[in-house]
Design a protein around this motif. Sequence first.
Motif, PDB file in Angstrom:
ATOM      1  N   SER A   1      -4.110 -41.494  10.989  1.00  0.00           N
ATOM      2  CA  SER A   1      -4.548 -41.921  11.267  1.00  0.00           C
ATOM      3  C   SER A   1      -5.712 -41.594   9.597  1.00  0.00           C
ATOM      4  O   SER A   1      -6.209 -42.201   9.021  1.00  0.00           O
ATOM      5  CB  SER A   1      -6.407 -41.651  12.878  1.00  0.00           C
TER       6      SER A   1
ATOM      7  N   PHE B   1      -4.016 -42.940   6.418  1.00  0.00           N
ATOM      8  CA  PHE B   1      -4.059 -44.138   6.813  1.00  0.00           C
ATOM      9  C   PHE B   1      -6.040 -44.796   6.090  1.00  0.00           C
ATOM     10  O   PHE B   1      -6.258 -45.893   4.955  1.00  0.00           O
ATOM     11  CB  PHE B   1      -4.491 -45.462   8.452  1.00  0.00           C
ATOM     12  N   HIS B   2      -7.055 -43.660   6.214  1.00  0.00           N
ATOM     13  CA  HIS B   2      -8.092 -43.610   5.973  1.00  0.00           C
ATOM     14  C   HIS B   2      -8.226 -43.829   4.044  1.00  0.00           C
ATOM     15  O   HIS B   2      -9.312 -44.088   3.738  1.00  0.00           O
ATOM     16  CB  HIS B   2      -9.649 -42.952   6.680  1.00  0.00           C
TER      17      HIS B   2
ATOM     18  N   CYS C   1      -5.206 -43.821   2.327  1.00  0.00           N
ATOM     19  CA  CYS C   1      -4.380 -44.523   1.009  1.00  0.00           C
ATOM     20  C   CYS C   1      -5.836 -46.084   1.773  1.00  0.00           C
ATOM     21  O   CYS C   1      -5.803 -46.883   0.573  1.00  0.00           O
ATOM     22  CB  CYS C   1      -3.457 -45.100   2.515  1.00  0.00           C
ATOM     23  N   LYS C   2      -6.724 -46.731   2.631  1.00  0.00           N
ATOM     24  CA  LYS C   2      -7.514 -47.444   2.529  1.00  0.00           C
ATOM     25  C   LYS C   2      -8.252 -47.372   1.161  1.00  0.00           C
ATOM     26  O   LYS C   2      -8.411 -48.328   0.632  1.00  0.00           O
ATOM     27  CB  LYS C   2      -7.764 -48.360   3.330  1.00  0.00           C
TER      28      LYS C   2
ATOM     29  N   LYS D   1       3.322 -46.532   4.118  1.00  0.00           N
ATOM     30  CA  LYS D   1       3.140 -45.191   4.174  1.00  0.00           C
ATOM     31  C   LYS D   1       4.800 -45.066   5.066  1.00  0.00           C
ATOM     32  O   LYS D   1       4.155 -45.659   6.425  1.00  0.00           O
ATOM     33  CB  LYS D   1       1.614 -44.961   4.991  1.00  0.00           C
TER      34      LYS D   1
ATOM     35  N   LYS E   1       2.577 -44.555  12.158  1.00  0.00           N
ATOM     36  CA  LYS E   1       1.209 -45.240  12.251  1.00  0.00           C
ATOM     37  C   LYS E   1       0.550 -44.852  12.817  1.00  0.00           C
ATOM     38  O   LYS E   1       0.636 -43.565  13.100  1.00  0.00           O
ATOM     39  CB  LYS E   1       1.883 -45.863  13.792  1.00  0.00           C
ATOM     40  N   ALA E   2      -0.723 -45.290  12.937  1.00  0.00           N
ATOM     41  CA  ALA E   2      -1.774 -44.633  13.319  1.00  0.00           C
ATOM     42  C   ALA E   2      -2.472 -44.894  14.571  1.00  0.00           C
ATOM     43  O   ALA E   2      -2.856 -45.696  14.971  1.00  0.00           O
ATOM     44  CB  ALA E   2      -2.698 -45.020  12.165  1.00  0.00           C
TER      45      ALA E   2
END
Length: 342
Positions: free
Chosen positions: A241, A244-245, A247-248, A322, A335-336
């Motif tokens: 998770s 993902f943050h 990367c975003k 990712k 997957k987050a």
Amino acid sequence: MSEKRTEISELGEFGLIDHLNSTVVIKNPGTVKGIGDDAAVIEAGDHVKVVTTDLLLERVHFDLSYAPLTHVGFKAVAVNISDVAAMNAIPKQITVSIALSNRFSVEAVDALYEGINAACEHYGVDLVGGDTTASRGGLVISVTAIGEAQKEQITYRSGAKVNDILCVTGDLGSALVGLQILEREKQVFLANPDMRPDLEKYTVVTGRQLRPDARMDIIHEMRELGIVPTSMMDISDGLASEIFHICKASGVGATIYEDKLPIDKQTFDTAVELNLDPITCVLNGGEDYELLFTIDQKDFAKLEKHSDIHFIGHITKPEEGKFLVTKSGTAVQLKAQGWKHF
């Protein structure tokens, strides 16, 4: 015609934050960074202040049937200090607000504050205020932490660049596994109050759940080495998770390697005992409060021999996505699936 009703669960925690943030207007030029990182950043003359708040609720974030009040107090401070660390700042002050029901005695509040004061001593911060009020339910604790840094030392989620190295501190998955053990022993006790909890061989994982420690030691070490990470977060909702943050926020992709992911032997063995996949615990377990950060390749030599920093992958172009590369060399999409609040 009935009004449209959108369930909060449709948005999730981070969707709700984005939704609320879309209505926020920043009016003061001194507000350097508002909602959207581990802490807000505010101008303070020749340096900046960081401010962060966390709310802990009984039966949501902690269970007093197995969490001692002293540990709850320490943890409430530590999770906020961890957010200050994630900004590459040094914590200075905290405020603590509590809501109590009448089932709590003065002695119980003393036990809670014993943990809060121990954390203040441990992190070198001052308790400078707060609020107390009544609660019709359980215990509620809200801590606000204030830290400071030079503007050029602040690290955001948004600075990761292609070819940066992804690093994590410590080991991961322990807090999730510890929670599973504590919940299992609670159910055993509820079924038979004569049974004593069997926690002797689980001290690492239960300790990581009950009394996590923010990694200020790493922040101080990087200061001494002259390293400013290009991006950073603390791992509260799970490694995947948090990747993902970053990367975003940074507009990048990432590749990590299964054989580089750090896991303690007790965490691994206990996960297997509980029929949990250890790598899933590492990727999706929350509340480890370790640091996830990226460094420029030129800084690798300064950290490569550090016993508690692990190099788990690298930053890629956004179109590369990712991915987790398994031990067999297969690339699987990351997957987050971390902690869901709603």
